[in-house]
Motif scaffolding. Structure first.
Motif, PDB file in Angstrom:
ATOM      1  N   GLU A 799       0.842  -1.189   0.000  1.00 54.00           N
ATOM      2  CA  GLU A 799       0.000   0.000   0.000  1.00 54.00           C
ATOM      3  C   GLU A 799       0.883   1.248   0.000  1.00 54.00           C
ATOM      4  O   GLU A 799       2.040   1.218   0.441  1.00 54.00           O
ATOM      5  CB  GLU A 799      -0.902   0.008   1.248  1.00 54.00           C
ATOM      6  CG  GLU A 799      -1.834  -1.189   1.365  1.00 54.00           C
ATOM      7  CD  GLU A 799      -3.112  -1.024   0.560  1.00 54.00           C
ATOM      8  OE1 GLU A 799      -3.338   0.064   0.015  1.00 54.00           O
ATOM      9  OE2 GLU A 799      -3.871  -2.011   0.461  1.00 54.00           O
ATOM     10  N   THR A 805      -3.859   1.953   5.432  1.00 50.04           N
ATOM     11  CA  THR A 805      -2.961   0.966   6.039  1.00 50.04           C
ATOM     12  C   THR A 805      -1.623   1.020   5.306  1.00 50.04           C
ATOM     13  O   THR A 805      -1.330   0.175   4.480  1.00 50.04           O
ATOM     14  CB  THR A 805      -3.560  -0.444   5.914  1.00 50.04           C
ATOM     15  OG1 THR A 805      -3.916  -0.648   4.530  1.00 50.04           O
ATOM     16  CG2 THR A 805      -4.764  -0.621   6.783  1.00 50.04           C
ATOM     17  N   ASP A 808       1.110  -1.910   4.101  1.00 53.71           N
ATOM     18  CA  ASP A 808       0.571  -3.286   4.153  1.00 53.71           C
ATOM     19  C   ASP A 808       0.646  -3.910   2.765  1.00 53.71           C
ATOM     20  O   ASP A 808       0.709  -3.213   1.764  1.00 53.71           O
ATOM     21  CB  ASP A 808      -0.906  -3.247   4.584  1.00 53.71           C
ATOM     22  CG  ASP A 808      -1.052  -3.533   6.060  1.00 53.71           C
ATOM     23  OD1 ASP A 808      -0.019  -3.500   6.751  1.00 53.71           O
ATOM     24  OD2 ASP A 808      -2.190  -3.747   6.517  1.00 53.71           O
ATOM     25  N   LEU A 809       0.630  -5.255   2.748  1.00 58.14           N
ATOM     26  CA  LEU A 809       0.574  -5.927   1.454  1.00 58.14           C
ATOM     27  C   LEU A 809      -0.714  -5.526   0.758  1.00 58.14           C
ATOM     28  O   LEU A 809      -1.789  -5.529   1.361  1.00 58.14           O
ATOM     29  CB  LEU A 809       0.622  -7.444   1.640  1.00 58.14           C
ATOM     30  CG  LEU A 809       1.948  -7.978   2.170  1.00 58.14           C
ATOM     31  CD1 LEU A 809       1.828  -9.446   2.522  1.00 58.14           C
ATOM     32  CD2 LEU A 809       3.056  -7.764   1.164  1.00 58.14           C
TER      33      LEU A 809
ATOM     34  N   LYS B 811      -9.507  -7.391  -0.705  1.00 60.41           N
ATOM     35  CA  LYS B 811      -8.195  -7.947  -0.425  1.00 60.41           C
ATOM     36  C   LYS B 811      -8.327  -9.294   0.279  1.00 60.41           C
ATOM     37  O   LYS B 811      -7.572 -10.233   0.017  1.00 60.41           O
ATOM     38  CB  LYS B 811      -7.413  -6.976   0.465  1.00 60.41           C
ATOM     39  CG  LYS B 811      -5.927  -7.194   0.472  1.00 60.41           C
ATOM     40  CD  LYS B 811      -5.283  -6.528   1.662  1.00 60.41           C
ATOM     41  CE  LYS B 811      -5.012  -5.062   1.419  1.00 60.41           C
ATOM     42  NZ  LYS B 811      -4.212  -4.488   2.518  1.00 60.41           N
TER      43      LYS B 811
END
Lengths: 898, 898
Positions: A799, A805, A808-809, B811
């Motif tokens: 991100e 967030t 984050d992935l 996600k």
């Protein structure tokens, strides 16, 4: 090395071993004689030695008449004191009682109920002495003479300290033994093996065939009688039930070596000379191998190895061609590759985050231009096709070999031959004897040691990796001194190269270590039979050597640059070492370099140094001991007889090292072929040399091995099969995780605004706000690029700093991960299905061979029917009062008489 | 049905077939005689018929002396006109020329170069006539008599229109043939098969063993001489080269049936009676099967089937126990299952989106409480364990069977027996003859038809699914009338159940259709040999029936509820039918119901109706034809002789249907075991009945089949192996995609705030803003729940309506998808590895058997050595002028004489 297994046992009582040998040794030797003297040919095509009128061509006894068939060597004793002369009678008594207890053991299959007190008393003082050896020798030689063999001793004429026992098997003995063993006799019937179309093919490929046996028609096969074959097997059963004894005597030092003699070299028309000219020469590298002659001279086992090597090398040709085409496709499309164009485009002014803490600074993505272009060579859609191709190739190869093996089995008349059952290893017998005292089993211990070794190996691998990391870091410090970008990238390439070389050296050194460890472990285990000893040794060696050769490659392919964390939250190991990161598309490149250097280097060093160099040095040292200069040496050589010359050759150490080398190479060719399409080419080039190198070694460098029969390549086939199965999943992971294939596809079909690859590079890079650096990790020279950096980029799907967030992935990461995994599942199952299909499609037995076998069967039936008919007629005439009308039967029952 | 393959050929010339039979038929019949009369026992243990003094127990000729060994039946002609009497001579000439051209064909393996004009002229007018039949019969009977067989005709005494040809093979003929065929003779040597420990086990399990052969020791095995075995095979080779002719005559209507006779029933000590009491009875369901006796009475092929069925059933016991434990674990933990507690909790007042357009309205999640609790029974962590267990179980089962087969091969002395080569099918020969005229190959056509059939099958499946959907929709309309929630959920369950029943009925009906289709396709293909005919038929039948049985299950497991779209954007098929949706955790439940009903229903209906019912009805109809009432019938029955009684029995239709049924069941047990752990239990219960049912059928319902030898279960083993491989991947997908196992794990470890499952239900539900409904799809009764709904929930992982990208896959969706796929890869590879390990761990040949074989070998060698020794001594005495000293050899060469 054949005897080196025995080194640990040289202090064991000769007498015990002798017992085993007394009844069995003779037969083993006999079998060798017959195999050797007849050269695996039917006996009746040989002329008797006595009958031959011309001058003797082979090495002979002093009388120049009797041929030397087998040689045993021993240390010649100085005329010593007769200190233990009196003990001989005592020893003989022990021998008798041992023999008795042993036969009790065998007949009942149970340990002797109570121990002979005589043996127990002597057990601890039976230290091995020269006198005992001499006694053993005398006894053994008497035994041989009793069998009708003729012996001649040759003590210390030329080579001081070494005595030769030359053995000649007279024609009578051979005939008698052959008759007794019912060696397969060819019947008069012959059938055409080669069809017309094959003859045409044969004509076209004529220059590829070695010039062997010009006068003997290759298309005639003797039809051998299965009944004598059946009986022969029964005889073999007999032989099997006894022990192989010669290794015991060798290991014990009673004899120092045992070998049959080579043919003369530089003597036309002898097998060895033909092999030397038409096989063991680099100038005939393009020709087929004379497998028939190899088998005739060295036996089936070695013949099968070279046949296998030939099939493998032949199969590598298409793989190498396709590999080169795939590589050329990469070269041709490198200029059209949008991602590398984007990286190299100076307008895409992308600032990357530093690759190391503090010392490194921000860098421009376009400096990775070279790597990106280079990695396209190995990372393009064609490699996906190629790894599917190679998986099927592996399946085809296995099938092809099965068929070839079947064909050879047929031509060599092994179809009815059953693998001989195992001899109990003498070591095992000894251990059993000792165990009845010690009551302990080593086997679980070995498993423990082996399991303990695995973490050790992981440790070693880590040490290697870590060593290379340290090496890199130190180089990077040097790199930092220079600010010239081209020098930097040069140095970076150098680092990669040298790191790979260091890995290679470590691999080669550890290879030898692991070989020794495997041998030690297997000895510790004391397997029951020779076959299980060999198999266990091979499996252990394979596991250790394979892990050794492939751990750096696996690290590079699957772990390097995976667990690095992200800017501001890097993963640190052992204090403050940051995990290594790959440059953009860099890991695949490094994997390629590693594979390339490992393959080339391992093959070059191991072939040249270990297979040529070290034996030569050993030979030199052996000769140096005799303190002569080169001229003297040459003169001396001239005077040496065949058996003395052969004594200077290295011993035959078995085929395992040769197979092992090839299996590891097969692994390189199949396992990581997705990342290195040139691997088959390298393997092909190596093997072309390897075949001739091995040939030279077998023909000129080592003593002639005892011919051994074999129907297949044994456990190696299973290992190959296992490897080609593992290759499918490894390639699936390399394509989906190491290469950028899946991310590109996903970008193109899910995220690209116009369905093209434009913008892919930007898509793979995440944003990092430099204010989020952990304290003390920000670069020391933030203005290195000439401007202040606010946001730098790094290769990951995370991100943005300004999202809810941050770091984050991202959803893209998970989507791509799902696609990668889905690809693995699809690839694995599709390729496995296709391999199974290939397996099912190609029949294991070639059509022409199965037809031939069928035809032979009909011929056999016809022969048999006639025989029966004769018997029946005889019987019918005899008993005319038979209660029913004898019905006439046609002589031949083939349907044509319907 | 054995003859039904022939129905299409009844108008082909008898004469041609006759040619084939003239030379070959005799031998086939001979072999049958010997197999049957000797009951697969050594000949010399039988007493001659002539010598037996007591009254004849079996069915005999009119003289009450000669036993009936084989029966052929035919239609009895009315005394007809001699219209075609003159044509007989012409036919004979055709016969001669046909014979000539056929022998030309065979000897050259090429079609005849030019056609005989005589045949060509007659080809089209050779319509099949009664006279021809009679001529064939006469010729054939003459042939039999020439062989020394004795015949007796029995025309229309009891059963009008049917004539019996009873055949008796006199003792002389049997002896002569046996001698000629060198049937395996047991030597005097016997060896103990059973060790002491086995004897103990045998004692403990004694009540489980059937009471068969109380006087004959089971632990003695005759050692048979491999040389006669070798010769026997040569004879079999001869037989193989000829055709099997009886089916030709049967297919042609020359004879209507051919069968050996059953033993008398209700006659103590006869094999059939023992089988009837100790095998074909439900009261002995807990006992082992008397495999030895089954093999003796029915031959090896049928023996192997029942042995296999026994092993399979035995192996199902542990699987069933573990399955029940897993199910009970589900029952025990259902109250502690947090997700279903959350669903059932009335405080979680979750409003769900409507399940169909317009007609349906919003609903409360807690109404799905029952389904959620029920699905926990089949969807809990224990099922993951269970599916791994079942994959290993399948591997173990295969290994176990291999060992059992090996053991039976040893006990039945088949170790040296090679599968007989194929007979060319007579149909094939005919087709070849016709093809020389027609010049066309059917094979590619068949492939095309088969490929065309696949879409047809997909179509049928779709039709089934669609039919069920329509059914559901109509029911849902009815459902709408009622507003009582309990009535609704009851109706919903009824819908699921009835839908499954409809599927079942369609499956069973289509099963028969596909069976016929497969047969038709295979006939079209005209395979070359009987074996390939059988294999192709089996493969085709398997593919079609398997797809038929599993397509609804596969649909439910992997497609149902996957492609429904989302509220506001549903997927519509064929106009306005919305794809079916699952209730919360509902698909697994429906899968379970479907599996349960398919397994139970298929087995019950197919077993009871098809295997018991229809044969009984057929028998009834056959008897009804004779127009008698029950008392008359009984009286009539009393007067019937054995061969007439057997004529009323059904023909033996081969083992394929039995195997097929079991293979489909094996598929049910292994493929979807992850979703239905009770499958092994159901299978076990079914098989316990099935064994006895099949036994009853074979003993009392069908004519005695001709004993056939077989070493293994052939292609069925490969199908089982393939299924157990496919099972691994199917189970991996069921666990990861059909069950909620992975989402739960992911929630627990990635999203749960406190590491527990609390909040999981909420996490799986996405939000939908009711204002986003497409026009015309919003529910007609929005106030159904009593309040206005703004936001409803649906089961999917999608973005919220208030995010930047509303209703996009979230996600979480991708993360869970990645985890599901990763699980599939890990599961598949781990289980495959473990299966291979099990495969490698368990040796294929049981230790005791390999030891026994080794011991026998030693005995054989000893015998052979003595024989050789005798010969040698004789020879040595004969030629005393031998040039070398004859060395004495010990009579026995076993190591004990060392």
């Amino acid at each position: 090395a054949e005897g080196s297994r025995w080194e640990g046992y040289s202090d064991l009582p000769c007498l015990y071993l002798f017992v085993c040998i007394c009844s069995s040794m003779s037969r083993t030797v006999k079998k060798c004689f017959i195999d050797l003297v007849t050269g695996l040919q039917p006996l009746n095509s040989l002329k008797s030695d006595e009958a031959a009128s011309g001058p003797k061509q082979g090495p002979t006894f002093q009388d120049g008449q009797r041929r030397v068939d087998y040689v045993l060597t021993y240390h010649v004793q100085k005329p010593q004191s007769v200190r233990r002369k009196t003990s001989r009678f005592a020893d003989y008594r022990i021998l008798r009682s041992l023999r008795r207890s042993l036969s009790m053991m065998r007949s009942g299959d149970t340990p002797p109920s109570k121990e002979d007190p005589e043996i127990a008393a002597h057990k601890h003082r039976l230290d091995y002495h020269e006198d005992d050896k001499r006694f053993c020798q005398t006894e053994f030689e008497d035994n041989l003479r009793e069998m009708g063999l003729e012996l001649e001793k040759d003590e210390g004429n030329k080579i001081p300290g070494i005595g030769f026992l030359k053995i000649h098997a007279p024609w009578n003995v051979l005939c008698r033994e052959a008759e007794f063993m019912k060696l397969k006799m060819p019947t008069k019937k012959v059938c055409d093996v080669v069809e017309r179309i094959n003859l045409f093919i044969h004509k076209v490929t004529a220059p590829l065939h070695p010039k062997v046996e010009p006068n003997r028609p290759q298309n005639v096969k003797h039809l051998s009688h299965p009944f004598s074959r059946e009986k022969q097997h029964l005889k073999f059963d007999l032989l099997k039930m006894t022990f192989t004894g010669i290794t015991s005597l060798l290991g014990n030092g009673v004899y120092t070596a045992a070998y049959p003699l080579h043919d003369m070299l530089f003597y036309p028309l002898l097998s060895r000379q033909i092999l030397y000219e038409e096989w063991a020469s680099y100038s005939v590298f393009y020709k087929y191998q004379p497998i028939g002659l190899i088998r005739k001279y060295f036996g089936e086992k070695i013949g099968l190895y070279f046949a296998w090597l030939g099939v493998y090398t032949q199969m590598l040709i298409p793989a190498a061609i396709v590999g080169v085409i795939v590589f050329l496709y990469g070269c041709a499309t490198v200029d059209n590759d949008i991602p590398s164009m984007e990286i190299c485009d100076p307008r895409n002014n992308i600032t990357m985050c530093p690759l190391c803490d503090r010392a490194c600074s921000y860098w421009k993505l376009k400096t990775a231009c070279g790597t990106a272009r280079a990695s396209h060579l190995f990372d393009n859609p064609a490699t996906v096709f190629f790894s599917i191709f190679m998986a099927l190739w592996a399946a085809m190869f296995m099938e092809h070999w099965k068929r070839r093996q079947m064909r050879l089995n047929y031509i060599w008349d092994l179809t009815g031959f059953e693998e001989e059952e195992d001899h109990h290893r003498a070591e095992y017998e000894i251990q059993v004897m000792q165990k009845t005292l010690k009551k302990q089993d080593m086997s679980p211990k070995v498993v423990k040691v082996f399991l303990l070794l695995s973490p050790l190996q992981v440790g070693v691998t880590f040490a290697v990796v870590f060593g290379v990391i340290l090496y890199r870091i130190s180089i990077r410090a040097a790199l930092h001194m220079s600010s010239n970008p081209t020098a930097r990238s040069n140095i970076r390439a150098t680092v990669k190269g040298t790191a790979a070389v260091i890995n290679l050296v470590i691999i080669i050194v550890m290879d030898e270590v692991y070989g020794a460890v495997a041998r030690w472990l297997t000895l510790l285990e004391v397997p029951k039979t020779d076959k299980s000893f060999e198999e266990r040794l091979i499996i252990k060696t394979f596991v250790l050597k394979f892990a050794n050769a492939f751990s750096p490659i696996v690290y590079l392919a699957f772990f390097r640059g995976r667990m690095v964390g992200r800017p501001g939250d890097y993963v640190y190991v052992i204090g403050s070492y940051r995990m290594e990161e790959c440059a953009h598309a860099g890991c695949l490149m490094e994997l390629c370099i590693q594979l390339c250097i490992t393959m080339l280097g391992k093959q070059l060093i191991q072939n040249n140094l270990f297979e040529i160099g070290i034996p030569k040095i050993k030979k030199l040292i052996r000769r140096r001991k005799s303190d002569m200069d080169s001229q003297q040496q040459q003169d001396y050589n001239m005077t040496l007889q065949r058996h003395e010359k052969d004594h200077f050759l290295g011993p035959f150490v078995g085929l395992s090292p040769e197979y092992m080398e090839m299996i590891i190479q097969f692994g390189m060719v199949t396992l990581f072929v997705a990342s290195f399409p040139l691997a088959p080419l390298f393997a092909l080039l190596n093997n072309i040399i390897e075949i001739r190198l091995d040939a030279k070694k077998f023909v000129t460098e080592v003593r002639r091995p005892i011919a051994a029969r074999a129907k297949d390549i044994g456990i190696w086939y299973n290992l190959l099969r296992g490897l080609s199965k593992v290759a499918v999943i490894v390639n699936a992971f390399v394509i989906s995780f190491t290469s950028d294939f899946i991310p590109r596809l996903v970008y193109q079909y899910m995220y690209s605004p116009d369905g093209s690859m434009h913008g892919f590079v930007n898509h793979t890079l995440s944003y990092f706000n430099v204010s989020d650096f952990q304290t003390g990790t920000a670069p020391l020279q933030p203005m290195h690029l000439g401007y202040e950096v606010q946001i730098c980029r790094y290769k990951d799907y995370r991100e943005t700093p300004w999202s809810n967030t941050p770091y984050d992935l991202s959803k893209e990461f998970w989507a791509i991960l799902a696609c990668r995994l889905a690809f693995v599942i699809v690839f694995q199952n599709v390729v496995m299905l296709m391999s199974d299909f290939v397996d099912w499609l190609i029949p294991d037995i070639p059509k022409d061979i199965s037809l031939q076998i069928h035809k032979e069967k009909i011929l056999m039936v016809e022969l048999f029917m006639k025989e029966e008919e004769g018997k029946k007629l005889l019987r019918d005439n005899h008993t005319n009062q038979s209660p029913f009308q004898p019905r006439s039967r046609p002589a031949s029952h083939t349907p044509s008489n319907c």
